[in-house]
Design an enzyme around this catalytic site. Structure first.
Site, mmCIF file in Angstrom:
data_model
loop_
_atom_site.group_PDB
_atom_site.id
_atom_site.type_symbol
_atom_site.label_atom_id
_atom_site.label_comp_id
_atom_site.label_asym_id
_atom_site.label_seq_id
_atom_site.Cartn_x
_atom_site.Cartn_y
_atom_site.Cartn_z
ATOM 1 N N GLY A 70 7.246 -3.253 -8.308
ATOM 2 C CA GLY A 70 6.835 -2.756 -7.006
ATOM 3 C C GLY A 70 5.570 -3.424 -6.503
ATOM 4 C CB SER A 71 2.721 -1.997 -4.613
ATOM 5 O OG SER A 71 3.461 -1.594 -3.481
ATOM 6 C CB ALA A 72 2.161 -3.930 -10.003
ATOM 7 C CE LYS A 74 1.634 -4.163 -0.921
ATOM 8 N NZ LYS A 74 2.724 -3.354 -1.451
ATOM 9 C CE1 TYR A 163 -1.170 -0.729 -1.305
ATOM 10 C CE2 TYR A 163 0.978 0.036 -0.582
ATOM 11 C CZ TYR A 163 0.199 -0.715 -1.447
ATOM 12 O OH TYR A 163 0.789 -1.451 -2.435
#
Length: 469
Positions: A70-72, A74, A163
């Protein structure tokens, strides 16, 4: 010398065994089918694994098992941008329109004012995201950007942090336009390959030839079931589509703690540019994400020590990455069940901080419930896909988080189950900050925002602004 060596080996074995036991105990406590953790401490890597990739087709989880993080992921997108900055191909303070001239919003002046830096630190004023699917073709990001005129605008650029997945997807389109490659090709060439993340990526055809984890959802009766949707749409890859393993994310953490060189010796990013990513650019208020945002990274002081990191979730899979530069320390945890992937990962991170560094990461003590305060907080707050409703049950407050019915009805893929209402309490200070006190979001913090008249206009949680209806 021999006795000292044996003692060191013994201490290392004890440390490794303790990590394994803690992981197993945490997985059992939260009912997680599979978890894996990697720690970089005292100049060595330590791994522990527990459970299976899937309850339907179980294989043992190991350090090389691929999870959707997921957003990790980014930070990989942000590092690719910073490499292009270092090469003089992107200016952080240039308007996005310089690179994506077709970009527009409902307010063209707002679109013209957004800079690349504001996308990286979530101050663009773009709402969380658009819920759409622009296909799996190479034009997916271009089509997504073409529809951004539909996204709500929550603040003028630079006014506040909120966010935004959409903001990172737009960054992906900036990368495409500057490099002439697809986003996935560009990040692979700029970041993944040079750093040595050979098995991390976005392509299902490559991932499916290796061992990978499956997400799980817990039904209302408590039973776990496999999540049939494995990854999101291609247009969401820049903000949340990366697939990686604990072993490779620990290598990524070591790179981020270093001087910009990969293990091969290749300079991927100048040290100054790498370190600029974790320099605070905007403060966060009452946020579990951190005290401030750098260029993608969330910075947080834990027990007086500076840390930075990023978490992520996707379809029943969760990742939490935390780095402590002062101690040359990093930890990455991955798990594969909702809704308790977040608290289970956090529990392992907190244990590791205390066990290896002596740092205690505790929650603030909330205030007693005051019925006189409840009235002005009650009501519904929303973003494009979800509603938050503040309720009172006489002796306390709770927060009900639900995916909008029309979003569920239109969804072509499985969506997460709605959570039972989360009890929460206000925190000392101005009385507008709060902490969730029970449930799978326990420890998450947020705040209520007010207009110039003092009326409550919004609720922040997990770094996102939910506007009062």
């Amino acid at each position: 010398m021999s006795n000292m060596s044996n003692r060191a080996i013994s201490n290392e074995a004890i440390s490794d065994s303790a990590l394994s036991k803690q992981l197993e105990a945490t997985a059992a406590e939260f009912g997680i089918p599979g978890m894996t953790v990697g720690v970089w401490a005292d100049g060595r890597e330590i791994f522990a694994e527990y459970g299976v990739t899937s309850i339907e087709n179980p294989l043992p989880v190991d350090r090389d098992t691929l999870f959707t993080i997921g957003s990790a992921g980014k930070s990989c997108t942000a590092t690719a941008v910073m490499r292009l900055v270092a090469e003089g191909r992107i200016d952080l303070d240039a308007p996005v329109l310089r690179y994506v001239p077709e970009f527009t919003l409902s307010d063209p002046a707002h679109a013209a004012a957004i800079t690349v830096r504001q996308l990286l630190n979530h101050t663009s004023g773009l709402d969380w995201n658009l819920i759409n699917d622009t296909g799996a073709g190479d034009d997916a990001l271009a089509e997504f950007v073409a529809r951004l005129a539909e996204i709500p605008l929550i603040a003028v650029p630079g006014a506040r942090a909120s966010y935004s997945q959409a903001g990172f997807n737009l960054l992906g389109r900036v990368i495409e336009k500057v490099t002439g490659l697809t986003f996935e090709q560009a990040v692979t060439r700029l970041v993944l390959d040079p750093v040595g993340l050979a098995h991390s990526g976005y392509e299902r055809d490559s991932i499916m030839t290796r061992r990978f984890a499956i997400g799980h959802e817990r039904d209302e009766d408590g039973a776990l079931s496999v999540t049939r949707t494995w990854t999101g749409t291609r247009a969401n890859n820049p903000g949340g589509g990366l697939v990686s393993s604990v072993a490779e994310q620990l290598r990524w953490a070591r790179f981020q703690l270093g001087d910009g060189r990969a293990e091969s010796g290749e300079v991927v990013l100048p040290a100054a540019a790498l370190h600029e990513m974790r320099r605070p650019t905007v403060d966060l208020r009452a946020s579990s994400l951190g005290d401030a945002i750098g260029l993608c990274w969330f910075m947080r002081e834990i027990d007086g020590v500076a840390t930075f990191g990023h978490g992520g979730s996707a379809f029943g899979q969760f990742a939490e990455l935390l780095l402590v530069p002062e101690h040359d320390f990093a930890i990455i945890v991955m798990s594969n069940a909702s809704p308790d992937g977040i608290p289970s990962n956090r529990a392992v991170v907190r244990w590791a901080l205390e066990h290896y560094l002596g740092l205690v990461d505790g929650d603030p003590e909330p205030l007693p419930f005051e019925a006189s305060r409840a009235g002005e907080l009650l009501g519904t707050y929303d973003i494009d896909a979800m509603t938050m409703t503040v309720l009172t049950h006489g002796t306390g407050l709770s927060l009900e988080c639900r995916i909008k019915p029309e979003i569920r009805a239109a969804a072509e893929t499985d969506l997460p189950q709605d959570h039972p209402p989360f009890p929460f309490a206000l925190l000392p200070g101005d009385g507008d900050e709060y902490i969730i006190t029970e449930g799978s979001f326990k420890g998450q913090r947020g705040f209520f925002s007010r207009d110039t008249t003092g009326a409550i206009t919004g609720l922040d949680l997990a770094g996102r602004l939910f506007t009062r209806v």
